[in-house]
Enzyme design. Structure first.
Site, mmCIF file in Angstrom:
data_model
loop_
_atom_site.group_PDB
_atom_site.id
_atom_site.type_symbol
_atom_site.label_atom_id
_atom_site.label_comp_id
_atom_site.label_asym_id
_atom_site.label_seq_id
_atom_site.Cartn_x
_atom_site.Cartn_y
_atom_site.Cartn_z
ATOM 1 N N CYS A 141 0.813 -1.112 -0.091
ATOM 2 C CA CYS A 141 -0.049 0.108 -0.039
ATOM 3 C C CYS A 141 0.859 1.145 -0.137
ATOM 4 O O CYS A 141 1.556 1.376 -0.907
ATOM 5 C CB CYS A 141 -0.868 -0.032 1.375
ATOM 6 S SG CYS A 141 -2.105 -1.557 1.200
ATOM 7 N N ASP A 186 -9.971 -2.677 -6.783
ATOM 8 C CA ASP A 186 -9.216 -1.744 -5.711
ATOM 9 C C ASP A 186 -9.283 -0.675 -6.590
ATOM 10 O O ASP A 186 -8.991 -0.266 -7.891
ATOM 11 C CB ASP A 186 -7.760 -2.374 -6.235
ATOM 12 C CG ASP A 186 -6.703 -1.510 -5.234
ATOM 13 O OD1 ASP A 186 -7.065 -0.405 -4.814
ATOM 14 O OD2 ASP A 186 -5.550 -2.183 -4.866
ATOM 15 N N HIS A 218 -8.280 -4.264 -2.061
ATOM 16 C CA HIS A 218 -6.927 -3.580 -1.697
ATOM 17 C C HIS A 218 -6.767 -4.010 -0.438
ATOM 18 O O HIS A 218 -7.536 -3.937 0.686
ATOM 19 C CB HIS A 218 -7.269 -1.928 -1.855
ATOM 20 C CG HIS A 218 -5.820 -1.296 -1.592
ATOM 21 N ND1 HIS A 218 -4.992 -1.011 -2.556
ATOM 22 C CD2 HIS A 218 -5.528 -0.836 -0.391
ATOM 23 C CE1 HIS A 218 -4.108 -0.243 -1.866
ATOM 24 N NE2 HIS A 218 -4.439 -0.060 -0.549
#
Length: 254
Positions: A141, A186, A218
């Site tokens: 991330c 995502d 995600h």
């Protein structure tokens, strides 16, 4: 942007079960870190891994994942990017992630690139100081941006999962192989950003890989629900993707 800015999905997830086996340490005597040391019998003595975490920072899941890389032969250094101010898991809807990024929880502790960059560089240097000639990096991330961004500072090979915040010029400037694990659903790294990233990577001349995992969102590689079969499978395969990539591009096993 090769991926969008972080959002709420960057802060939600579940805890993995297990007991971390590494040790708490510091980098440069001031940056908190977690060191997972590879067993002597299987250790890659010449290769270390820098773990660049998501906004949750050094926590149960990232420690256990660092332990996993160590078990695969790669001593792994997990660094605190946030000066003791990570985001707590599963913050309420009212949490302002962008205010936290800009100013920190107390308004005096920013988490922008000018503050994060020196920490990543210090982590790379700390691995070099431990005698590792080759440096791999994993980024999840938020951390993915800083893997892509710091090839120039000594990263030899990288792996990122569900990246956020990555600029196109940063991706175009990578100096080594890059592997990406992407989620089917995502909003931060959607299909158009994934395809644009592929176009950029193809022009770099570097080896690259983009694996798409169905049925996940995600954050799956580090915050998934392991009791859900499709999420557990994707998490485990993304980890194997990283290890296989490192085995290949750090010179393979002897």
């Amino acid at each position: 942007m090769a991926s969008h800015h972080p959002g709420k999905c960057c802060t939600v997830g579940t805890l993995f079960e297990g007991e971390p086996k590494g040790q708490t340490t510091t980098v440069d005597g001031k940056i908190d870190a977690y060191l997972a040391t590879a067993p002597e019998a299987t250790a890659r003595a010449d290769c270390g891994v820098l773990f660049v975490p998501d906004v949750i920072g050094i926590w149960q899941n990232s420690k256990l994942m660092a332990d996993g890389f160590a078990a695969a032969g790669y001593t792994t250094l997990l660094v605190d990017l946030f000066n003791g101010d990570p985001v707590q898991l599963n913050r309420p809807d009212g949490f302002d992630l962008f205010a936290w990024l800009a100013h920190g929880s107390d308004g005096k502790n920013p988490h922008t690139a000018e503050y994060v960059d020196p920490i990543v560089v210090a982590g790379i240097r700390a691995l070099r100081d431990r005698g590792f000639k080759k440096i791999a990096a994993v980024g999840y991330c938020f951390g993915a941006k800083y893997v892509v961004r710091h090839y120039k500072d000594g990263i030899d090979v990288g792996f990122v999962a569900h990246p956020s915040f990555v600029d196109e010029d940063e991706l175009a400037a990578i100096g080594g192989p890059l592997s990406i694990a992407a989620a089917e659903t995502d909003t931060i790294f959607p299909a158009d950003k994934r395809h644009r990233s592929e176009e950029i990577l193809a022009k770099t001349g570097q080896p690259y890989q983009v694996n798409l995992y169905s049925g996940v969102v995600h954050g799956f590689a580090v915050r998934s629900k392991v009791e859900v079969q499709v999420e557990r499978f994707a998490k485990e395969q993304a980890f194997r993707q990283a290890v296989t990539w490192f085995d290949e591009f750090l010179g393979g096993r002897q």
